[in-house]
Write an enzyme that holds these catalytic residues in place. Structure first.
Site, PDB file in Angstrom:
ATOM      1  CG  LEU B  67      41.377  -7.316  11.948  1.00 28.04           C
ATOM      2  CD1 LEU B  67      42.778  -6.707  11.884  1.00 28.04           C
ATOM      3  CD2 LEU B  67      40.992  -7.570  13.399  1.00 28.04           C
ATOM      4  NE  ARG B  68      33.060  -7.031   8.924  1.00 27.76           N
ATOM      5  CZ  ARG B  68      32.823  -8.008   8.050  1.00 27.76           C
ATOM      6  NH1 ARG B  68      33.547  -8.096   6.930  1.00 27.76           N
ATOM      7  NH2 ARG B  68      31.879  -8.893   8.281  1.00 27.76           N
ATOM      8  CG  ASN B  98      36.168  -9.348   3.251  1.00 27.67           C
ATOM      9  OD1 ASN B  98      36.981  -9.348   4.180  1.00 27.67           O
ATOM     10  ND2 ASN B  98      34.949  -9.819   3.377  1.00 27.67           N
ATOM     11  CG  ASP B 156      36.909 -14.931   3.271  1.00 27.08           C
ATOM     12  OD1 ASP B 156      36.533 -16.098   3.071  1.00 27.08           O
ATOM     13  OD2 ASP B 156      36.440 -14.193   4.142  1.00 27.08           O
ATOM     14  CG  HIS B 183      34.476 -17.712   0.591  1.00 26.76           C
ATOM     15  ND1 HIS B 183      33.907 -16.922   1.563  1.00 26.76           N
ATOM     16  CD2 HIS B 183      33.434 -18.136  -0.169  1.00 26.76           C
ATOM     17  CE1 HIS B 183      32.591 -16.884   1.397  1.00 26.76           C
ATOM     18  NE2 HIS B 183      32.278 -17.611   0.350  1.00 26.76           N
ATOM     19  CG  HIS B 236      34.587 -20.318   5.650  1.00 27.62           C
ATOM     20  ND1 HIS B 236      34.216 -20.735   4.411  1.00 27.62           N
ATOM     21  CD2 HIS B 236      34.940 -19.006   5.526  1.00 27.62           C
ATOM     22  CE1 HIS B 236      34.330 -19.724   3.562  1.00 27.62           C
ATOM     23  NE2 HIS B 236      34.774 -18.663   4.214  1.00 27.62           N
ATOM     24  CG  ASP B 309      34.089 -16.585   8.405  1.00 31.99           C
ATOM     25  OD1 ASP B 309      34.588 -15.465   8.140  1.00 31.99           O
ATOM     26  OD2 ASP B 309      33.272 -17.150   7.661  1.00 31.99           O
TER      27      ASP B 309
END
Lengths: 308, 434, 180
Positions: B67-68, B98, B156, B183, B236, B309
């Site tokens: 989502l940042r 992250n 991640d 990840h 992923h 992702d």
């Protein structure tokens, strides 16, 4: 026949006919550099920008001189390598330069693909003067020219390319050109510096220098970037020179008429011994002379092509 | 506006109940109150949705969204990401930690959830960090994260390299019965690689990332999952070697689950030929052999989740030298049609595709979502399976447009999205984005 | 429509006459140099040299000049002759250069040749010999020796074929056929 393309980005993209035209034109340009007045007006009023994001003396000088001998205005721009540092993207830099109405942009960059990126958005002809580990087409052409000049024909020649193939754009351009013309190409180097899948380019891979050199017509020695040692690709320079350095004993394994080539600058005593660099087999200085002629030919032929 | 909605005549596919039939579905007060071949008109005011020709499925769940927020609002906001999610048919997204600051404590989790409540169009389930600052050194306060609302933990983007720390994290996570999402990437093997190591990296002169960068960590995580008994979810997955390892681990009864993303079953490293930074992500697009293995892994159930992702990056970041451009592509708005394509190509049944986008991910995070049961929260997506449309940057809801699928013609898209019993208005206009 | 302007014998006679004129005007072969403009001019210069050898006993030095790089229409021309070699393996200083070309037309080629020659050395004098002068000059240039003056229309084309390129010696005037 003009070169019907806007840019020179890789050897791969050129057909043999196009390469023949470039080399034939370059042959004619060699004469210009032997004149008292080493200048012709062919590109009068054209502007060439040498946009170098990576330090270079030899290639930049060669392009600069090539442009000047054709009467073009040549501007050299050494840009900071990382656009992140300048806070300007590479495309912005290039667009700003083109806004000054340049006709040619000669670009060198440490990142592969930058010339292609620029060619896609710029009106100017883009000449790749070396991008990352991707391509160095003018070097590939001048090597072909030198080999053709000395050997007459490339087909069937046994060419050995020695050194750091993984990081070498020269190797990639040379291999593509030589394979196009039917040479038998073998790459030699430590396996840590041989890129994955290179056999699919139609070359042989050898890990043993002595074995690969037997009967070689051409040996292209690549420059070893000394910082590769710190990344652990090989333990020491000493050991590298022991395994892959070209010295007189090894040269004796090759054909008596063998030519030794090197894109320069040479690490004497590491990849190449001084006696060979300065010896009779070495055509390293012919490469430099031909480089100038090839670059003149590229400017000249692209300026024709750009009219279409 | 009534809180009763009658969805009439759609093909209801609910893999968790093994339901696949044409029927009516009634929503009352935000929950599903009836599903049957024919539901009579309810009392009072209600809204009817004509779903003939449409698929009616549980709202899609994305296990892997960036989502940042907080910290990178120039790339994406919760409003823009959840609008992208909704337009892609997702009603729940799990957001990776992250961010800046990293979601490694209650305060950040609460901030995300508050913003999501204020501006989010779909449900947001945060994933907390495994280690403080995702530095791979000390465990984050997992109990606190879980009590604040985190449904899983993951580092991640900055994977835990130290295997002992990973072992401790997995062991500790068993207290909460939450999955540890990894990840899988050995950063030392990746070194300064930018694309998959193979013919394309050699041709393009780009530094390669070997497939073993992923597989050695998959192997490690499987061993640690066996050792610790933790629920381990591998994010992923992109290579043949990983699929094989996971398949064998499952046979051995190890509690490991896996996800892949639409780009790994749609594209290969050939997409990088033009130095397109919108095809640069981690793990990198791999070879066609790897893509085949991913498809086989989806088909035989080795991979139970399709996640996006979704990793937005601003255009000025992506419009750089490929070496410098950041890793990541967006995916929320293209995942559904790319997944539906697997039905057309015979890889999966329609029900299997829906399962990997709904009950599959729901099971990984142990949430009672992604299903259409009486009394369940009414998160429902209506899909027009036949509509053809072209992906256009200008139509995308995401703030960033870093997608290699721009310009592609897609078949199938969400036509109506219902979140907690409310139809999201304004997203669509007759199957087309407004 | 095609018309033969000069046949093989006529070309040969014209070159013989030009050889005599060159020797007469310059009072013998002393200090004379022939420089042909690539490619037709080079063959004609070689023929003039052998003619003069027949008359005087010694051939004249012959050089080849490619004027492509000096053209004023490099930027917008539509035909692209391949760059040929300039090969003048002697010093022109204090010599009289006879520049040789096949067809004199606008004069622009000769302008380029003059610029090129002056960059290459400092001849004492430059004279111009052409096989055909077809008129339509755009620059103040005239030939000193002309094989044949040929009045032409602008849209007509003059083509010179020479044995050296595997053709039968001849000069042809091409008139585009009227389409209406």
């Amino acid at each position: 026949m003009p070169l019907k393309r806007k840019d020179i980005l890789s050897i791969d993209a050129l057909s043999c006919e196009e390469i023949d035209l470039i080399l034939q034109t370059a042959e004619s340009f060699k004469e210009v550099s032997t004149r008292d007045i080493k200048k012709v007006p062919a590109l009068r009023g054209k502007t060439i920008i040498n946009l170098f994001f990576e330090p270079s003396t030899r290639t930049r000088t060669s392009f600069e001189l090539a442009g000047k001998r054709l009467s073009a205005d040549v501007i050299n721009i050494s840009a900071a390598s990382s656009s992140a540092v300048k806070n300007e993207t590479i495309l912005d830099t290039a667009r700003n330069i083109e806004a000054m109405h340049s006709d040619f942009i000669v670009v060198r960059h440490s990142a592969s693909g930058v010339p292609q990126l620029l060619a896609g958005v710029l009106r100017s002809a883009v000449i790749n003067a070396g991008d990352g580990a991707h391509q160095h087409p003018s070097q590939g052409l001048l090597d072909l020219m030198t080999i053709k000049e000395k050997k007459g024909e490339i087909k069937g020649l046994k060419v050995v390319i020695v050194g750091d193939i993984l990081h070498s754009r020269v190797a990639r351009s040379d291999i593509q050109g030589l394979v196009k013309y039917g040479a038998e190409v073998c790459v030699v180097g430590p396996p840590t510096l041989i890129p994955s899948g290179i056999e699919r380019w139609g070359v042989k891979v050898s890990l043993h220098m002595d074995e690969a050199l037997v009967g070689a017509d051409i040996i292209i020695v690549l420059r070893l970037q000394l910082e590769r040692q710190s990344r652990g690709f090989f333990p020491t320079l000493r050991e590298y020179a022991m395994l892959y350095g070209l010295n007189q004993n090894r040269l004796n394994l090759a054909d008596p008429e063998v030519l030794v080539m090197h894109p320069g600058p040479i690490n004497r005593g590491i990849e190449l011994s001084s006696e060979i660099a300065d010896g009779l087999s070495s055509v390293i200085l012919d490469q430099v002379t031909n480089g100038l002629a090839v670059r003149m030919a590229l400017f000249f032929l692209l300026s024709e092509g750009s009219q279409h | 506006m009534s809180d009763k909605i009658l969805i009439k005549g759609g093909r209801i596919i609910d893999p968790s109940h093994k339901r696949d039939e044409v029927a009516d579905l009634l929503i009352e007060a935000g929950v599903i109150s009836g599903i049957s071949p024919s539901i009579a008109q309810p009392e009072g005011t209600f809204r009817t949705i004509d779903a003939r020709g449409l698929l009616v499925v549980p709202g899609l769940i994305d296990l892997h969204t960036h989502l940042r927020v907080p910290g990178f609002e120039y790339k994406e906001t919760i409003a823009s990401a959840t609008a992208a999610a909704a337009s892609g048919g997702f009603t729940t997204v799990c957001c990776m930690p992250n961010t800046n600051p990293v979601n490694d404590n209650q305060a950040v989790t609460e901030l995300i959830l508050e913003r999501a409540a204020a501006e989010g169009l779909v449900h947001v389930l945060p994933v907390g960090a495994i280690t403080k600052g995702s530095q791979g050194k000390e465990l984050a306060e997992m109990a606190e994260l879980v009590s604040a609302g985190c449904v899983a933990v993951s580092d991640d983007g900055l994977p835990v390299m130290n295997s002992e720390i990973m072992r401790l994290a997995m062991t500790y996570a068993t207290i909460f019965d939450i999955p540890v999402i990894d990840h899988c990437e050995d950063l030392n093997l990746t070194a300064d690689g930018v694309i998959f190591e193979g013919k394309v990296s050699t041709d393009l002169g780009l530094r390669g990332i070997p497939s073993s960068s992923e597989t050695v960590m998959v192997a490690r995580d499987i061993e640690l999952a066996e050792l610790t008994g933790a629920r381990v979810h591998l994010a992923h997955i992109s290579t043949a070697g990983s699929v094989q390892l996971i398949r064998e681990a499952k046979k051995r009864g190890i509690s490991v689950t896996a996800e892949t993303c639409p780009h790994y079953f749609t594209l290969t490293d050939e997409a990088l030929r033009g130095y397109d930074s919108n095809a640069k992500m981690k793990p990198p697009l791999a070879s066609s052999k790897d893509m085949e293995a991913i498809l086989a892994g989806l088909a035989d159930g080795t991979i139970e989740v399709i996640a996006t992702d979704h990793a937005p990056h601003a255009s000025e970041e992506k419009e750089q030298e490929l070496d410098c451009a950041p890793f990541g592509i967006i995916g929320l708005e293209t995942a559904l049609p790319l997944s539906l394509k697997l039905v057309e190509t015979g890889v999966l049944s329609l029900s299997d595709v829906i399962e990997k986008l709904t009950s599959g991910p729901a099971k990984v995070i142990g949430q009672k979502i992604g299903r259409l049961g009486i009394g369940d929260r009414a998160d429902i997506t209506l899909i027009d399976p036949d509509v053809e449309w072209t992906v256009k940057a200008s139509d995308m809801k995401s703030l960033s447009k870093n997608s290699p699928f721009i310009g592609w013609t897609m078949k199938g898209r969400a036509s109506t999205v219902i979140v907690s019993g409310k139809v999201l208005e304004g997203l669509y206009d007759g199957g087309k984005l407004r | 429509m095609e018309r033969v302007i000069l046949n093989s014998n006529e070309i040969s006679r014209a070159l013989t006459r030009i050889s005599h004129e060159i020797l007469e005007r310059n009072k013998g072969p002393k200090d004379l140099i022939l420089i042909g403009i690539q490619t037709g001019g080079v063959y004609l210069a070689q023929r003039l040299s052998s003619q003069i050898e027949k008359i005087e006993g010694d051939p004249l030095p012959v050089g080849a000049l490619d004027i492509t790089l000096y053209r004023d229409d490099l930027a917008n021309r539509s035909a692209y002759p391949t760059l040929k070699k300039t090969d003048i393996p002697f010093d022109m200083t204090d010599h009289k250069v006879i520049l040789v070309d096949d067809v004199l037309y606008t004069g622009r080629t000769i302008r380029a040749a003059l610029d090129s020659l002056i960059d290459l050395g400092r001849p004492r004098e430059i004279q111009l010999a052409v096989l055909i002068d077809r008129g339509h000059r755009e620059l103040p240039i005239r030939a000193d020796y002309v094989g044949k003056n040929l009045p032409t229309a602008f849209e007509e084309k003059v083509k010179v074929f020479l044995e050296e390129t595997g053709e039968e010696d001849r000069v042809i005037l091409n008139r585009p056929s009227k389409t209406h």
